[in-house]
Structure formats: C-alpha cells, structure tokens
Write a protein that holds these residues in place. Structure first.
Motif, short mmCIF file in Angstrom:
data_model
loop_
_atom_site.label_atom_id
_atom_site.label_comp_id
_atom_site.label_asym_id
_atom_site.label_seq_id
_atom_site.Cartn_x
_atom_site.Cartn_y
_atom_site.Cartn_z
N VAL A 98 0.83 -1.20 0.00
CA VAL A 98 0.00 0.00 0.00
C VAL A 98 0.88 1.26 0.00
N LEU A 99 1.93 1.28 0.83
CA LEU A 99 2.79 2.45 0.86
C LEU A 99 3.52 2.63 -0.46
N ARG A 100 3.95 1.54 -1.05
CA ARG A 100 4.61 1.65 -2.35
C ARG A 100 3.65 2.21 -3.40
N ALA A 101 2.38 1.80 -3.32
CA ALA A 101 1.39 2.31 -4.27
C ALA A 101 1.09 3.79 -4.00
N LEU A 102 1.04 4.18 -2.72
CA LEU A 102 0.82 5.59 -2.40
C LEU A 102 1.95 6.46 -2.93
N ARG A 162 -6.34 8.68 4.57
CA ARG A 162 -6.61 8.26 5.95
C ARG A 162 -7.77 7.28 6.03
N THR A 163 -8.71 7.37 5.11
CA THR A 163 -9.87 6.49 5.14
C THR A 163 -9.76 5.36 4.11
N LEU A 164 -8.56 5.17 3.60
CA LEU A 164 -8.36 4.17 2.56
C LEU A 164 -8.68 2.77 3.08
N ASP A 165 -9.43 2.05 2.31
CA ASP A 165 -9.76 0.66 2.65
C ASP A 165 -9.29 -0.21 1.49
N VAL A 166 -8.07 -0.70 1.59
CA VAL A 166 -7.47 -1.46 0.50
C VAL A 166 -7.60 -2.94 0.80
N PRO A 167 -8.37 -3.68 0.00
CA PRO A 167 -8.51 -5.11 0.26
C PRO A 167 -7.23 -5.86 -0.08
N PRO A 168 -6.91 -6.93 0.63
CA PRO A 168 -5.74 -7.73 0.28
C PRO A 168 -6.01 -8.46 -1.03
N PRO A 169 -5.00 -8.79 -1.82
CA PRO A 169 -3.61 -8.41 -1.58
C PRO A 169 -3.36 -6.94 -1.93
N ALA A 170 -2.34 -6.35 -1.31
CA ALA A 170 -2.04 -4.95 -1.54
C ALA A 170 -1.67 -4.72 -3.01
N PRO A 171 -2.10 -3.60 -3.60
CA PRO A 171 -1.85 -3.32 -5.02
C PRO A 171 -0.41 -2.84 -5.24
N THR A 172 0.54 -3.71 -5.10
CA THR A 172 1.94 -3.33 -5.24
C THR A 172 2.25 -2.95 -6.68
N ALA A 228 4.41 -2.16 -10.14
CA ALA A 228 5.57 -2.78 -10.79
C ALA A 228 6.83 -2.01 -10.39
N ALA A 229 7.91 -2.74 -10.14
CA ALA A 229 9.13 -2.13 -9.62
C ALA A 229 9.67 -1.06 -10.56
N PHE A 230 9.58 -1.28 -11.88
CA PHE A 230 10.16 -0.31 -12.80
C PHE A 230 9.33 0.98 -12.82
N VAL A 231 8.01 0.87 -12.64
CA VAL A 231 7.18 2.07 -12.56
C VAL A 231 7.49 2.83 -11.28
N GLU A 232 7.63 2.10 -10.20
CA GLU A 232 7.97 2.71 -8.92
C GLU A 232 9.29 3.48 -9.01
N ARG A 233 10.28 2.88 -9.64
CA ARG A 233 11.58 3.53 -9.80
C ARG A 233 11.48 4.77 -10.67
N GLN A 234 10.69 4.68 -11.74
CA GLN A 234 10.55 5.84 -12.64
C GLN A 234 9.92 7.03 -11.91
#
Length: 398
Positions: free
Chosen positions: A317-321, A343-353, A355-361
């Motif tokens: 979730v934090l990576r997605a935020l 603050r009111t986010l309700d993210v159902p499992p599994p967390a929406p992680t 893609a690593a390359f998008v995160e890096r970009q």
C-alpha cells in the motif's frame, strides 16, 4: 536543497517529535501545542535511535515537536546517538529562547548553554519564522540568534509560512532575510493549513508595512491589495514543518477521478509524541489513535529501525501511495480530499503493489526535480527557488 532532495527516497530519514509541549501559543500551530501538552519519556526515543547502524540506518534524523529544544539534553543525546549510527541531524525550532528584547542593531544574541549545546550537536538548524511566531518572538531577536550561529559556521535555514502566494507578509519577510544574511541562508516557504489551532483560529495576517516591488523576492507576485490571502487547502501536516509539507497543501496537480498523483509524504517514518511510528507526517495521523492500519509502522519503544525500515519499503500500500497516490488507489475524485482519502483508505488484500520499474521511474522523476522540485510541489510557489540560497552546488556524500 540536500534535505529536500532526499524527500522522495523511502526510509532515507526519520522524523522524531520528541515533545508536544511548547511555551509559545502561535495561532497557526498545527499541533495545538501548549506548555502542558503531552510529553513521554525520552528513553523511548533514545532506545529507537540506538538501533540505527552505519550503512543501514537513516541518513537524516529530524527533531521536531512541539518545541524540541524544551528538551535540549535529549535533543543533544539523540543527535550524538544518531551520529554514531551514521545519520545527520536537523533541529527545527520555534525560537522561544530568543531574547524578548532584541539586541542592538546587528548584534548577536546569547543562547542558553544547554540549548546551544544541542544546536551544536546537530548538523543543521532551522528557525520557524512567520507572522504568527512574530506575535510571540520578535523578528530581530530571531535574526540575532541566527547571526550568532552563522558567525561560527553553523548550517542554517528558515522555515517560513504564510497564507498563500499573494500574502504580502511573505514578500516582506523573505526580502528581509535575504538582506540580513546576504543570500547565505536558504528558506523553505510553505502555506498554513487548517489543522491544530489553525483549524478554528482566524488567521488574518497582522498588519505589516507593505514590501516595495524592489524588495519582493524574485518571481514573487506584486501589488497585492489585501493583507489576508485566500485560505490554503487542507494540509498534509507534519510536526516538522514544510520540510515535511507541514503547512503545504497536497502535491500540485489536477485530474479526473482516480488520477495518479504520487505522495512523497509516505516515504519517511515519523515517530509521534507517544512513540507511535507512522508512515507519514500528516498531523491528523500523528495525533489521532488508532492510526489507520496501512499507515502504522510500529512503536519506538518496541521496534527497531531495521523493522520499521523494512515495513516502510515493503508495504504494498505504501509503495502504491508513493507511486500513484491515494486518489488512484481509491478511484476518488480530486475534490474528495487528497489526505482524507488516504486516511480512510480501505485497500482489500492483496495490496496493489506497483511494478518495480514504474515505482523507480516515479521516484527518479521526483529526484530529478531536486530540492526546488519538492518545494514547488509542496511549498508555496513562487518562492520555491529560495531553498537554493547559499547552496555550494557541489557533489558531496549526503
């Protein structure tokens, strides 16, 4: 510049609000601090800092409050402990210890010995200065303390807040700082948000002589007739000021429902007044219990830095935020409120992680903007360039 450039890097730093107490009663206080506000044993913070290790610890520790220099011995001890763990330390102060009667023009102020020792132990010292602080501590008294510190080579900055880009106070005070310190001391300019006492207080700026066009900071708007700017948007507020967007609005940007708008505030763990560690510095997160599950990283009294760091880096979730932002995760429209959505986010499992390359970009795009890019997103344009004052523009190990 260097500190802000690190802001998008997960776990690059940790914020520690070592007390909620403050002897000042500034009307805009995001924490609503009072002299008798909550304060917890220093051993909690000292224990956590003792788990930092060279190479794996945070690169920066920011000591905030409340007023951290109400606990000068703790602040000094934490700075020394952090240094042994390979981290540098920054202290942000409301300057309550500055003399109520300013020294003679151009004179330096005497700093109480215990506070002086704490400042000396830190690598960087930042002073809060705004119209509301000036109701409590004279501007010239703050300048006198900063002159004394600058004369002995201390690394300094100002944290300046106002009601928005058109606020005439910002033109006045930024011009005064530039004149006084010859562009050697940088400023991070932010906006007051509707949190803490500022949520209910009337925040009209005290009347000040209007700055002339020649005194305005480069790029600053000129000719504002009103002394009170339109209110700033609700703020993702943190105890350490605009370095953490404490008086800034959500990141700049607009879009449709579910638009991607990455949040750099979900990068640095924040140790709250009671030792609870959160993933962001939003004052409503820091202050209220229970902390939303996706934003809780642990407790300084029981968890070590390695555990907190791992949770910060690995949470889907934090990576997605950090990559997409809360509006994207919730599929929410921008008008719903950026931080409230998180603050009111309700993210159902599994967390929406992501893609690593998008995160890096996304991270690298923010890093490419550097300190001025962060100030532009979270601070108060057109004053973002003031964070670069005095910067040597050289490569170094930070």
């Amino acid at each position: 510049m260097d500190i802000l450039a690190l802001r998008p890097v997960p776990a690059a730093a940790v914020l520690m609000a070592i007390t909620r107490r403050c002897p000042l009663r500034c009307r805009h206080c995001s924490t609503g601090s009072l002299p008798a506000s909550e304060e917890h044993p220093g051993e909690i913070f000292q224990r956590f800092a003792g788990t930092f290790a060279p190479g794996d610890g945070p690169r920066l520790v920011m000591l905030t409050g409340g007023e951290p220099l109400l606990r000068p011995r703790l602040a000094r001890s934490l700075a020394e402990t952090a240094a042994r763990g390979g981290a540098r330390t920054m202290i942000l102060s409301g300057m309550f210890f500055a003399p109520r009667v300013p020294p003679a023009a151009g004179g330096a102020a005497r700093i109480p010995p215990a506070i002086d020792a704490a400042i000396d132990a830190a690598d960087h010292f930042s002073a809060s200065l705004d119209a509301f602080h000036e109701e409590e501590v004279p501007r010239e008294s703050v300048f006198a303390v900063m002159r004394a510190l600058l004369a002995r080579g201390k690394d300094l900055s100002f944290h300046v807040t106002g009601t928005g880009p058109g606020d005439p106070y910002l033109r006045d005070v930024t011009a005064a700082i530039r004149r006084e310190f010859g562009d050697r001391v940088p400023m991070l300019v932010g906006r007051v948000g509707a949190v803490g006492r500022a949520r209910t207080a009337a925040l009209a700026i005290p009347s000040l002589p209007a700055a002339t066009g020649s005194e305005a900071a480069p790029g600053a708007p000129a000719g504002t007739a009103s002394r009170t700017a339109p209110p700033a948007p609700p703020a993702p507020t943190g105890t350490s000021g605009a370095v953490t967007a404490s008086e800034a609005g959500p990141p700049a940007g607009t879009g449709t429902a579910g638009s991607a708008l990455p949040c750099a505030m979900a990068a640095w763990p924040t140790v709250g007044f009671d030792g609870t560690i959160t993933a962001c510095c939003n004052q409503d997160v820091v202050d209220h219990r229970p902390v939303p599950g996706h934003l809780r990283l642990g407790h300084a009294g029981t968890d070590d830095w390695d555990t907190v760091r791992r949770r910060c880096l690995e949470s889907g979730v934090l990576r997605a935020l950090r990559t997409y932002g809360p509006l994207w995760l919730a599929g929410a429209p921008p008008e719903r409120g950026y931080c409230e959505t998180c603050r009111t986010l309700d993210v159902p499992p599994p967390a929406p992680t992501p893609a690593a390359f998008v995160e890096r970009q996304v991270r690298d795009l923010q890093l490419a903007g550097g300190g001025t890019g962060f100030a532009r997103r979270y601070g108060c344009p057109p004053y973002d360039h003031l964070v670069s004052l005095g910067h040597p523009e050289r490569d170094h190990d930070f």
